[in-house]
Design a protein around this motif. Structure first.
Motif, short mmCIF file in Angstrom:
data_model
loop_
_atom_site.label_atom_id
_atom_site.label_comp_id
_atom_site.label_asym_id
_atom_site.label_seq_id
_atom_site.Cartn_x
_atom_site.Cartn_y
_atom_site.Cartn_z
N ASN A 125 0.98 25.08 -6.22
CA ASN A 125 2.02 24.33 -6.94
C ASN A 125 1.49 22.99 -7.44
O ASN A 125 1.96 22.47 -8.45
CB ASN A 125 3.25 24.12 -6.05
N HIS A 126 0.47 22.43 -6.74
CA HIS A 126 -0.15 21.20 -7.21
C HIS A 126 -0.87 21.44 -8.53
O HIS A 126 -0.72 20.68 -9.49
CB HIS A 126 -1.15 20.67 -6.17
N ILE A 166 -10.90 11.03 7.33
CA ILE A 166 -10.10 11.98 6.55
C ILE A 166 -10.33 11.78 5.06
O ILE A 166 -10.58 12.71 4.31
CB ILE A 166 -8.60 11.84 6.87
N GLY A 167 -10.26 10.53 4.62
CA GLY A 167 -10.42 10.23 3.21
C GLY A 167 -9.13 9.69 2.61
O GLY A 167 -8.32 9.06 3.29
N MET A 168 -8.92 9.98 1.34
CA MET A 168 -7.76 9.46 0.60
C MET A 168 -6.55 10.36 0.84
O MET A 168 -6.60 11.57 0.61
CB MET A 168 -8.08 9.41 -0.89
N VAL A 169 -5.45 9.76 1.31
CA VAL A 169 -4.23 10.53 1.57
C VAL A 169 -3.03 9.83 0.94
O VAL A 169 -3.07 8.63 0.64
CB VAL A 169 -3.97 10.71 3.09
N GLU A 175 7.47 12.53 -7.46
CA GLU A 175 8.37 13.69 -7.47
C GLU A 175 8.20 14.59 -6.24
O GLU A 175 8.82 15.65 -6.16
CB GLU A 175 8.16 14.50 -8.76
N GLY A 176 7.38 14.16 -5.30
CA GLY A 176 7.27 14.92 -4.06
C GLY A 176 6.43 16.16 -4.16
O GLY A 176 6.49 17.03 -3.28
N ILE A 177 5.64 16.30 -5.23
CA ILE A 177 4.70 17.43 -5.32
C ILE A 177 3.62 17.23 -4.26
O ILE A 177 3.27 18.15 -3.52
CB ILE A 177 4.07 17.51 -6.73
N PHE A 178 3.09 16.00 -4.21
CA PHE A 178 2.22 15.61 -3.11
C PHE A 178 3.08 14.89 -2.08
O PHE A 178 3.83 13.97 -2.43
CB PHE A 178 1.11 14.66 -3.59
#
Length: 237
Positions: free
Chosen positions: A4-5, A79-82, A35-38
């Motif tokens: 979906n992303h 972890i990296g970028m979140v 929009e809450g996709i991520f």
């Protein structure tokens, strides 16, 4: 990155084709976060995004750095970028700024709004009511944002419009809550009351009643923020 992303990014890319690549990436990812996709905690990698945009990592890195500066992303060791979590303190600060800027926009709108512009506001309320009737919370959130962005644009102040574009936090919570039906069982009457407040604002603007428009809108914004804060408390339990 989930299916979906990819689908969302593919659909959004063409909307920003006229912009420099780093800006296009910035706006597409920003909208996906709002929009809450991520979702908060989701990990983003330069390689995944570069592959999706069919570009090198350089413009991706620049876009992610800008998103980090807007507190939409954060770096987690190991972890990296979140995607960042919602910050209640920032939300409360945004409340005060949004009241001032939006009420200024209302004042300027009352001075020189056209009938065509009023009809655009009414069109946004119609879209919101249709979304309410269809029980489509995502469409309702988009229609609500459209209404308020139109108000900002009627200030005729380019700097103000750019400033309000950074007021992303309440919009983000609106989409997140809309997607999480388990904790957001707000009935239609709540949405209808908010949309009715939109209509009252339009009537006040048409009558050039600045004081009434500002009073209604201030109450409207506060009710929305009260709901957002309640949502955050519920999902944090």
């Amino acid at each position: 990155m989930e299916t979906n992303h990819y689908q969302y990014i593919t659909e959004q890319i063409e909307h920003y084709s006229s912009k420099p690549l780093r800006e296009a990436i910035f706006f597409v990812i920003k909208n996906a976060i709002i929009e809450g996709i991520f979702l908060p905690g989701d990990r983003l990698t330069e390689d995944d995004i570069a592959q999706q945009f069919n570009c090198s990592r350089t413009p991706v890195r620049e876009a992610l750095r800008k998103l980090e500066q807007e507190n939409l992303l954060q770096v987690k060791p190991g972890i990296g970028m979140v995607i960042s979590n919602v910050d209640i303190e920032l939300l409360q600060q945004e409340l005060e700024i949004r009241k001032m800027l939006e009420n200024y926009s209302l004042q300027k709108a009352c001075e020189g709004i056209t009938e065509e512009e009023l009809k655009k506001l009414e069109w946004a309320t119609d879209k919101l009511q249709q979304a309410i009737n269809n029980n489509d919370r995502i469409a309702a959130s988009r229609a609500n944002i459209e209404f308020h962005r139109l108000l900002y644009s009627y200030s005729r102040n380019t700097f103000l419009q750019k400033t309000t574009d950074s007021l992303w936090l309440s919009f983000r919570i609106s989409f997140l809550s809309a997607r999480n039906e388990d904790v957001t069982m707000v009935d239609k009457s709540w949405y209808e009351e908010r949309n009715n407040e939109h209509l009252q604002v339009i009537h006040a603007i048409r009558d050039k009643d600045v004081e009434k428009a500002i009073k209604i809108n201030t109450i409207h914004i506060q009710k929305n923020y009260d709901y957002y804060l309640d949502y955050i408390k519920r999902v944090s339990q």
